[in-house]
Design a protein around this motif. Sequence first.
Motif, mmCIF file in Angstrom:
data_model
loop_
_atom_site.group_PDB
_atom_site.id
_atom_site.type_symbol
_atom_site.label_atom_id
_atom_site.label_comp_id
_atom_site.label_asym_id
_atom_site.label_seq_id
_atom_site.Cartn_x
_atom_site.Cartn_y
_atom_site.Cartn_z
ATOM 1 N N ASP A 126 0.814 -1.213 0.000
ATOM 2 C CA ASP A 126 0.000 0.000 0.000
ATOM 3 C C ASP A 126 0.849 1.265 0.000
ATOM 4 O OD1 ASP A 126 -2.662 -1.351 0.346
ATOM 5 O OD2 ASP A 126 -1.667 -2.060 2.160
ATOM 6 N N ILE A 127 1.970 1.221 0.680
ATOM 7 C CA ILE A 127 2.873 2.364 0.796
ATOM 8 C C ILE A 127 4.283 1.855 0.570
ATOM 9 C CG2 ILE A 127 3.805 4.137 2.360
ATOM 10 C CD1 ILE A 127 1.095 4.021 3.844
ATOM 11 N N ARG A 128 5.087 2.616 -0.160
ATOM 12 C CA ARG A 128 6.479 2.229 -0.426
ATOM 13 C C ARG A 128 7.410 3.331 0.060
ATOM 14 N NH1 ARG A 128 3.066 0.377 -3.595
ATOM 15 N NH2 ARG A 128 2.631 2.464 -4.416
ATOM 16 N N ILE A 129 8.326 2.950 0.959
ATOM 17 C CA ILE A 129 9.372 3.851 1.428
ATOM 18 C C ILE A 129 10.701 3.264 0.991
ATOM 19 C CG2 ILE A 129 10.463 4.918 3.449
ATOM 20 C CD1 ILE A 129 7.786 4.654 4.892
ATOM 21 N N ALA A 130 11.549 4.074 0.376
ATOM 22 C CA ALA A 130 12.815 3.584 -0.170
ATOM 23 C C ALA A 130 13.999 4.225 0.521
ATOM 24 C CB ALA A 130 12.886 3.859 -1.671
ATOM 25 N N ALA A 131 15.056 3.444 0.686
ATOM 26 C CA ALA A 131 16.344 4.009 1.060
ATOM 27 C C ALA A 131 16.976 4.628 -0.174
ATOM 28 C CB ALA A 131 17.256 2.916 1.625
ATOM 29 N N ASP A 132 17.937 5.507 0.035
ATOM 30 C CA ASP A 132 18.603 6.131 -1.110
ATOM 31 C C ASP A 132 19.460 5.144 -1.893
ATOM 32 O OD1 ASP A 132 20.581 5.834 0.809
ATOM 33 O OD2 ASP A 132 20.927 7.989 1.073
ATOM 34 N N THR A 133 19.590 3.924 -1.371
ATOM 35 C CA THR A 133 20.330 2.855 -2.057
ATOM 36 C C THR A 133 19.416 1.949 -2.876
ATOM 37 O OG1 THR A 133 20.137 1.589 -0.004
ATOM 38 C CG2 THR A 133 22.200 2.781 -0.358
ATOM 39 N N ALA A 134 18.120 2.200 -2.849
ATOM 40 C CA ALA A 134 17.161 1.329 -3.545
ATOM 41 C C ALA A 134 17.252 1.505 -5.059
ATOM 42 C CB ALA A 134 15.748 1.619 -3.071
ATOM 43 N N LYS A 135 16.960 0.423 -5.771
ATOM 44 C CA LYS A 135 16.894 0.439 -7.234
ATOM 45 C C LYS A 135 15.706 -0.403 -7.660
ATOM 46 C CE LYS A 135 21.902 0.958 -7.870
ATOM 47 N NZ LYS A 135 21.821 2.355 -8.311
ATOM 48 N N PHE A 136 15.098 -0.003 -8.778
ATOM 49 C CA PHE A 136 13.895 -0.679 -9.252
ATOM 50 C C PHE A 136 14.022 -0.978 -10.744
ATOM 51 C CE2 PHE A 136 12.909 2.101 -5.747
ATOM 52 C CZ PHE A 136 12.046 1.377 -4.948
ATOM 53 N N ALA A 137 13.482 -2.127 -11.162
ATOM 54 C CA ALA A 137 13.442 -2.443 -12.585
ATOM 55 C C ALA A 137 12.289 -3.394 -12.867
ATOM 56 C CB ALA A 137 14.755 -3.066 -13.052
ATOM 57 N N GLU A 138 11.500 -3.067 -13.877
ATOM 58 C CA GLU A 138 10.475 -3.971 -14.404
ATOM 59 C C GLU A 138 11.149 -4.706 -15.559
ATOM 60 O OE1 GLU A 138 6.203 -5.007 -14.060
ATOM 61 O OE2 GLU A 138 7.871 -4.367 -12.800
ATOM 62 N N SER A 139 11.996 -5.660 -15.222
ATOM 63 C CA SER A 139 13.056 -6.154 -16.119
ATOM 64 C C SER A 139 12.708 -7.407 -16.907
ATOM 65 C CB SER A 139 14.314 -6.429 -15.282
ATOM 66 O OG SER A 139 14.011 -7.319 -14.211
ATOM 67 N N PHE A 140 11.458 -7.823 -16.914
ATOM 68 C CA PHE A 140 11.079 -9.088 -17.544
ATOM 69 C C PHE A 140 11.494 -9.161 -19.011
ATOM 70 C CE2 PHE A 140 8.143 -8.226 -14.081
ATOM 71 C CZ PHE A 140 8.147 -9.419 -13.384
ATOM 72 N N VAL A 141 11.340 -8.043 -19.726
ATOM 73 C CA VAL A 141 11.633 -8.049 -21.159
ATOM 74 C C VAL A 141 13.092 -8.397 -21.433
ATOM 75 C CG1 VAL A 141 12.190 -5.570 -21.344
ATOM 76 C CG2 VAL A 141 11.191 -6.774 -23.303
ATOM 77 N N LYS A 142 13.972 -8.100 -20.487
ATOM 78 C CA LYS A 142 15.390 -8.423 -20.643
ATOM 79 C C LYS A 142 15.617 -9.932 -20.721
ATOM 80 C CE LYS A 142 17.244 -4.228 -20.287
ATOM 81 N NZ LYS A 142 18.015 -3.597 -21.385
ATOM 82 N N LEU A 143 14.659 -10.699 -20.199
ATOM 83 C CA LEU A 143 14.745 -12.156 -20.218
ATOM 84 C C LEU A 143 13.836 -12.762 -21.285
ATOM 85 C CD1 LEU A 143 14.751 -12.848 -16.377
ATOM 86 C CD2 LEU A 143 16.706 -12.943 -17.930
ATOM 87 N N GLY A 144 13.251 -11.906 -22.114
ATOM 88 C CA GLY A 144 12.378 -12.407 -23.174
ATOM 89 C C GLY A 144 11.028 -12.865 -22.684
ATOM 90 N N ILE A 145 10.593 -12.354 -21.516
ATOM 91 C CA ILE A 145 9.277 -12.717 -20.983
ATOM 92 C C ILE A 145 8.532 -11.433 -20.612
ATOM 93 C CG2 ILE A 145 9.917 -15.029 -20.202
ATOM 94 C CD1 ILE A 145 10.363 -13.890 -17.412
ATOM 95 N N ILE A 146 7.348 -11.583 -20.092
ATOM 96 C CA ILE A 146 6.510 -10.448 -19.709
ATOM 97 C C ILE A 146 6.223 -10.532 -18.211
ATOM 98 C CG2 ILE A 146 5.502 -10.060 -21.974
ATOM 99 C CD1 ILE A 146 3.574 -11.986 -19.334
#
Length: 266
Positions: A126-146
Amino acid sequence: MTDILLQERDGAVLTLTLNMPERRNPITDPPMIDALCDALQAADADIGVRAVILTGAGGAFSSGGDVKKMVPGGGLRDALPAQTRRNYKAGIQRLPILFQALEVPVIAAIDGPAIGAGCDLACMCDIRIAADTAKFAESFVKLGIIPGDGGAWLLQRIVGISKATEMTLTGAMIDAAEALECRLVSKVVPVADLMPAAHAMAQRIAANPPHAVRMAKRLLRQAQDASLSAVLEMSAAMQALGHATADHGEAVAAFTERRAPTFRGD
């Protein structure tokens, strides 16, 4: 064997920690899915749990899926495509269905990579709090999937269709600053302050009447797809329930008497 999901209760706040740091906390393994589902369902059933914090051990939130298990016979991908479909439905897809049904609020505390299904797991909260070291990727396409875990539904509702399309079609990594800019997270703090910030948010939620909090969250989730008239109808019904609680009476009395309220969940 080390517990793959740690649980720590502090009053009304439950902290769940994905605890497979040597693999950066993948969530697609059936034991981890089972552990998460069991813990969250138990928290949802306990009105004494007023907020849940979800985080990861070892400097990573979650690497998402285990790529080594995506080979034929690896546990997810079956030689028969129809069975692979069943594996998804009986596996990772249980999580977005469960999160969507939860009434207890869940706060994601993200101190490192949240990749693929790990990014989508954060979106389920419901709520997302991140550290300044956090990284995000919706990376499925890099593996040829969805995104097989509901990411195509989740991400665009948080960051909008344009940014969700960019993240999904490029698979590119974004840092905490960009995640804040596109509203993927609501706050970025120094890594040392992440868990205190998550606990502070949880305590702010937990200070309110729990039935009202849970019904308000339910309304927000239902409103993602429902019409205004349907949401108003549900709001009227839930408001009647709220008026009948002792906590509502206590809130009104405390306001008129100019004192701090004491909410008991009844």
